[in-house]
Every structure is written in structure tokens, then in C-alpha cells.
Design a protein around this motif. Structure first.
Motif, PDB file in Angstrom:
ATOM      1  N   SER A 120       0.843  -1.200   0.000  1.00 23.95           N
ATOM      2  CA  SER A 120       0.000   0.000   0.000  1.00 23.95           C
ATOM      3  C   SER A 120       0.872   1.241   0.000  1.00 23.95           C
ATOM      4  O   SER A 120       1.995   1.234   0.510  1.00 23.95           O
ATOM      5  N   GLU A 121       0.329   2.309  -0.552  1.00 22.15           N
ATOM      6  CA  GLU A 121       0.987   3.603  -0.572  1.00 22.15           C
ATOM      7  C   GLU A 121      -0.003   4.658  -0.098  1.00 22.15           C
ATOM      8  O   GLU A 121      -1.194   4.397   0.039  1.00 22.15           O
ATOM      9  N   TYR A 122       0.490   5.861   0.131  1.00 20.52           N
ATOM     10  CA  TYR A 122      -0.380   6.959   0.518  1.00 20.52           C
ATOM     11  C   TYR A 122      -1.249   7.351  -0.676  1.00 20.52           C
ATOM     12  O   TYR A 122      -0.744   7.827  -1.691  1.00 20.52           O
ATOM     13  N   ILE A 123      -2.542   7.130  -0.539  1.00 26.96           N
ATOM     14  CA  ILE A 123      -3.471   7.538  -1.588  1.00 26.96           C
ATOM     15  C   ILE A 123      -4.301   8.742  -1.159  1.00 26.96           C
ATOM     16  O   ILE A 123      -5.088   9.262  -1.923  1.00 26.96           O
ATOM     17  N   ILE A 124      -4.163   9.148   0.082  1.00 29.94           N
ATOM     18  CA  ILE A 124      -4.861  10.324   0.619  1.00 29.94           C
ATOM     19  C   ILE A 124      -3.788  11.246   1.196  1.00 29.94           C
ATOM     20  O   ILE A 124      -2.845  10.767   1.846  1.00 29.94           O
ATOM     21  N   PRO A 125      -3.865  12.557   0.968  1.00 37.02           N
ATOM     22  CA  PRO A 125      -2.848  13.478   1.501  1.00 37.02           C
ATOM     23  C   PRO A 125      -2.673  13.323   3.005  1.00 37.02           C
ATOM     24  O   PRO A 125      -3.610  12.990   3.745  1.00 37.02           O
ATOM     25  N   GLY A 126      -1.473  13.565   3.459  1.00 38.46           N
ATOM     26  CA  GLY A 126      -1.155  13.369   4.867  1.00 38.46           C
ATOM     27  C   GLY A 126      -1.868  14.318   5.797  1.00 38.46           C
ATOM     28  O   GLY A 126      -2.053  14.012   6.979  1.00 38.46           O
ATOM     29  N   ASP A 127      -2.273  15.506   5.320  1.00 44.66           N
ATOM     30  CA  ASP A 127      -2.950  16.474   6.186  1.00 44.66           C
ATOM     31  C   ASP A 127      -4.462  16.273   6.223  1.00 44.66           C
ATOM     32  O   ASP A 127      -5.171  17.077   6.847  1.00 44.66           O
ATOM     33  N   THR A 128      -4.968  15.241   5.555  1.00 43.95           N
ATOM     34  CA  THR A 128      -6.408  14.975   5.586  1.00 43.95           C
ATOM     35  C   THR A 128      -6.808  14.462   6.962  1.00 43.95           C
ATOM     36  O   THR A 128      -6.218  13.503   7.461  1.00 43.95           O
ATOM     37  N   PRO A 129      -7.801  15.063   7.630  1.00 37.23           N
ATOM     38  CA  PRO A 129      -8.174  14.619   8.980  1.00 37.23           C
ATOM     39  C   PRO A 129      -8.863  13.255   8.949  1.00 37.23           C
ATOM     40  O   PRO A 129      -9.328  12.792   7.896  1.00 37.23           O
ATOM     41  N   TYR A 130      -8.901  12.656  10.124  1.00 40.48           N
ATOM     42  CA  TYR A 130      -9.569  11.359  10.249  1.00 40.48           C
ATOM     43  C   TYR A 130     -11.067  11.522   9.982  1.00 40.48           C
ATOM     44  O   TYR A 130     -11.700  12.433  10.524  1.00 40.48           O
ATOM     45  N   PRO A 131     -11.677  10.664   9.168  1.00 38.88           N
ATOM     46  CA  PRO A 131     -13.109  10.836   8.826  1.00 38.88           C
ATOM     47  C   PRO A 131     -14.038  10.393   9.950  1.00 38.88           C
ATOM     48  O   PRO A 131     -14.723   9.371   9.855  1.00 38.88           O
ATOM     49  N   ASN A 132     -14.088  11.178  11.015  1.00 38.73           N
ATOM     50  CA  ASN A 132     -14.999  10.874  12.107  1.00 38.73           C
ATOM     51  C   ASN A 132     -16.405  11.356  11.769  1.00 38.73           C
ATOM     52  O   ASN A 132     -16.686  11.764  10.641  1.00 38.73           O
ATOM     53  N   TYR A 133     -17.295  11.322  12.780  1.00 40.19           N
ATOM     54  CA  TYR A 133     -18.687  11.687  12.503  1.00 40.19           C
ATOM     55  C   TYR A 133     -18.823  13.135  12.063  1.00 40.19           C
ATOM     56  O   TYR A 133     -19.543  13.432  11.095  1.00 40.19           O
ATOM     57  N   ASN A 134     -18.148  14.049  12.738  1.00 34.52           N
ATOM     58  CA  ASN A 134     -18.278  15.476  12.409  1.00 34.52           C
ATOM     59  C   ASN A 134     -17.783  15.761  10.990  1.00 34.52           C
ATOM     60  O   ASN A 134     -18.391  16.535  10.247  1.00 34.52           O
ATOM     61  N   TYR A 135     -16.689  15.140  10.626  1.00 35.03           N
ATOM     62  CA  TYR A 135     -16.128  15.353   9.289  1.00 35.03           C
ATOM     63  C   TYR A 135     -17.064  14.809   8.210  1.00 35.03           C
ATOM     64  O   TYR A 135     -17.318  15.479   7.190  1.00 35.03           O
ATOM     65  N   GLN A 136     -17.594  13.603   8.419  1.00 36.14           N
ATOM     66  CA  GLN A 136     -18.472  13.010   7.411  1.00 36.14           C
ATOM     67  C   GLN A 136     -19.843  13.674   7.386  1.00 36.14           C
ATOM     68  O   GLN A 136     -20.478  13.744   6.324  1.00 36.14           O
TER      69      GLN A 136
END
Length: 392
Positions: free
Chosen positions: A37-53
Motif C-alpha cells: 500500500s501507498e499513501y493515496i490520501i494526503p497526509g494532512d487529511t483529517p480522520y473521517p470521524n462523525y463530524n467530518y463526514q
């Protein structure tokens, strides 16, 4: 309702895909490149918790007419359901959430004004719906939320009411009863009563075979489910396949309802015997994977001990508590002597005091004694006339 369930399933699976992609993109080591696997999402992308989604869901509703056709709070509750699944995975050690083939329920977390009616109920998106009201509405309570559950026999409305009054905990009473989950019997009580569970699954499968095949082959095993055998010969997704699936689902629901009704009746009988109910703390998930998995799953002992029994005890004002399960099947209730026994040994035969009694009943007495000690009462065990003492 089917449309709402379908949209909720899509939102749940899409959000779960976002979780898995974010976690997969963080598996690559920092100092070297990974082949897997490799990084497919930028490193500064926050964790997709409830508030984000939930924020992304609001943005998607502006351009997606399918999402716009469903109440926003219902979709938010679907995201909360996924968030709780990840929380329980970390705290309780449960498995990773799976993608859903179908959603069975959805929740309206807020009610409209004047939502109660005689034989009907008003929901935010669906409006007035006719219901078969099973009981009157509480007069001094307010409806908190409504859940619609889809089952094989139809749709069910579950309304949760809340009250500002606090309910005190049940106090310890005078009489006590110990309950042990047995193998030969469903439960054993400290009074010497052995309750055997009906074979819910075997009985219904026998009826299913006779009803589904007018001329069954001679010598066929009655416990085999002929409907499930017929199902694998149908084309998946065809009309006959769907009809057969519905018949199997109705049978499973009937078995579940029969088992649950019997559990409630037995619980009320046990609550009539004492003011305090003591059980042992057992991990019934391990029972469902061991040598007694068939008996425990058919009888539903885990549902009885952990869900129905404490609910009925609270409703009827009985004190309910769990005690330590260690050595309950090896300790003797009369003298306290411990002696190892095999699982096939179904009777206690104490080498210290020559006391003989059924193994499950003795365990129930130990559970009762430990419960009395835990609540600050003195536990005394006396040999009575009904005790099984070996003859000379």
C-alpha cells in the motif's frame, strides 16, 4: 420506507469506505516504500470521524437528489451508527465494521408537534402512518425518538419515551434466589427447581419439512431444513428465490418470537419466588463457540440472563446482581469444600461431608450465597429433608 433504507445503506457503506481508505493510506512505513500500500490520501487529511463526514454529507445533499429525498437527521443517525461501531471496535474489542447488504432500521431522532393519534403516528418525512397500537401512549412522558424496523412480517414502529422523573434503584429484599445456567437444563434454581428449555429450532424445522414437502423421502432426517436446500437450487434474485427467502425469514422470526415469549414467562415465574435474583457473570459468547454451542444458541440463554431477566427484575422491583463464576461448579454449598469434577459428572458427591445433590442446583446455591455476602447478608446453608444423602 424501502427507499429510505436503501439510501441509508448507501450512506453507511460510502462512509465505511472512507474510513477504510483513510486507514489503508496510513499503513505505509515512513522511511521506506511499501509494496502492498501507498499513501493515496494526503497526509494532512483529517480522520473521517462523525463530524467530518456529517459536514461532507451536508455538501453532498446540495448536488445529489437521492440524498436530498431523505430526511437529513435520518442520514446523520446512520453516520452515528457507524461511528459507534468503530468506538466499540476499539473499546470492546469487536470486529471491524462490515459493509451492509441491507439496512433493517432507521431512526427519527426528533418528533413533530401533535405526533400522537389514535391508531396512527406522525413522523417527520412520512407524515401520518397507520399502526396497530400494542399499548396506550404514556401520558406524562414525551417521545424522544422513533425507530422503524423492517422484519419478514412487516414494519414495526418503536417509540422511545422520556420522563423528567428519576427512577430509584431497586432495594435488596428479604428472600433470595440463585440461578445457574445449566447444560442438561435451561436454568437451575437454588430451591432445587430444574427448568428445561423447549427445542425451539428443532420443532419448527420439523414442521417446516412436513409443510414444504408433501411427500418426503423415507428415512430422511427431520431436522434438515428442506427450504434451505431448495433455496440453493433457485436462481439468485429471481421471483421464486425471493419468495423462498421470505418463507425462511418468517420461520426464523416465528422461532425468535416463540423463544422470547417463553423467556418472559419463565422470568416472571422466577420473580414470583424471591425478592433478590442472583446470577453468575458468564461470557455467553464463548458458549456459542464451544461444545454446548447448539444448546445455548437454541435456548437463547445469553439473551435470557443478560437482557430479559434484568429488565423484568427492574420492572417488578426485584434486586438483580451478578456474582463471580469461579468454582461455582466445584464448591459444595454445605461445607465449602472444593473438589474437581468432570463435565460428565452431573451430581455432587462431597468427600468431606458426604453431601449429594444435583450439580446445577448446588451451583445455584453457591451463587445465592455469594450474592447474599455481596449485599451484606449472612449466607447459611442447612441440610434439609429434601437433600440427597447416601444411604448406609
Amino acid at each position: 420506507m424501502n427507499h429510505i433504507l436503501d439510501v441509508c445503506k448507501s450512506v453507511y457503506n460510502y462512509a465505511l469506505r472512507g474510513h477504510k481508505d483513510w486507514l489503508s493510506s496510513r499503513k505505509s512505513p515512513i522511511n521506506i516504500c511499501s509494496i502492498i500500500s501507498e499513501y493515496i490520501i494526503p497526509g494532512d487529511t483529517p480522520y473521517p470521524n462523525y463530524n467530518y463526514q456529517a459536514k461532507n454529507l451536508t455538501t453532498a445533499k446540495k448536488t445529489n437528489p437521492k440524498l436530498k429525498s431523505v430526511n437529513a437527521q435520518v442520514l446523520q443517525q446512520t453516520l452515528k451508527q457507524l461511528d459507534r461501531a468503530f468506538s466499540e471496535m476499539k473499546s470492546l474489542g469487536k470486529g471491524f465494521p462490515r459493509f451492509k447488504k441491507r439496512m433493517r432500521s432507521f431512526v427519527f431522532p426528533a418528533m413533530l408537534k401533535n405526533y400522537l393519534g389514535c391508531g396512527r403516528f406522525k413522523l417527520p418525512q412520512l407524515g401520518w402512518i397507520k399502526i396497530r397500537q400494542s399499548r396506550p401512549y404514556p401520558e406524562v412522558m414525551v417521545a424522544k425518538q422513533a425507530r422503524i424496523v423492517k422484519k419478514a412480517t412487516g414494519y414495526y414502529l418503536m417509540v422511545s419515551f422520556t420522563s423528567s422523573k428519576s427512577v430509584p434503584d431497586n432495594l435488596v429484599g428479604k428472600t433470595s434466589l440463585g440461578i445457574d445456567a445449566g447444560i442438561e437444563s435451561f436454568v437451575a434454581t437454588s430451591t432445587g427447581k430444574l427448568i428445561k428449555a423447549p427445542k425451539f429450532l428443532s420443532g419448527q424445522l420439523r414442521k417446516l419439512k412436513l409443510a414444504s414437502d408433501p411427500a418426503p423421502p423415507p428415512g430422511a432426517r427431520e431436522r434438515a431444513s428442506l427450504l434451505q436446500r431448495r433455496l440453493k437450487h433457485k436462481n439468485k434474485g429471481s421471483s421464486n428465490w425471493s419468495k423462498l427467502q421470505n418463507r425462511i425469514a418468517r420461520l426464523d422470526e416465528k422461532i425468535s418470537n416463540t423463544r422470547r415469549d417463553w423467556h418472559f414467562k419463565i422470568t416472571h415465574q422466577l420473580c414470583d419466588l424471591a425478592d433478590n435474583i442472583f446470577v453468575e457473570y458468564v461470557n455467553f459468547n464463548s458458549w456459542s463457540k464451544g461444545i454446548v454451542r447448539k444448546q445455548s444458541l437454541d435456548s437463547g440463554i445469553g439473551q435470557f440472563i443478560n437482557e430479559i431477566l434484568p429488565y423484568v427484575c427492574w420492572k417488578r422491583g426485584k434486586y438483580y446482581a451478578k456474582v463471580d463464576k469461579n468454582y461455582t461448579s466445584q464448591e459444595y454449598p454445605l461445607c465449602g469444600h472444593r473438589q474437581k469434577k468432570k463435565l460428565s459428572d452431573r451430581k455432587h458427591n462431597c468427600s468431606n461431608c458426604s453431601y449429594q445433590i444435583n450439580r446445577d442446583v448446588a451451583a445455584a446455591k453457591i451463587i445465592r450465597n455469594r450474592g447474599l455476602i455481596a449485599v451484606g447478608h449472612t449466607a447459611k446453608e442447612k441440610r434439609t429433608a429434601c437433600a440427597e444423602v447416601p444411604s448406609a
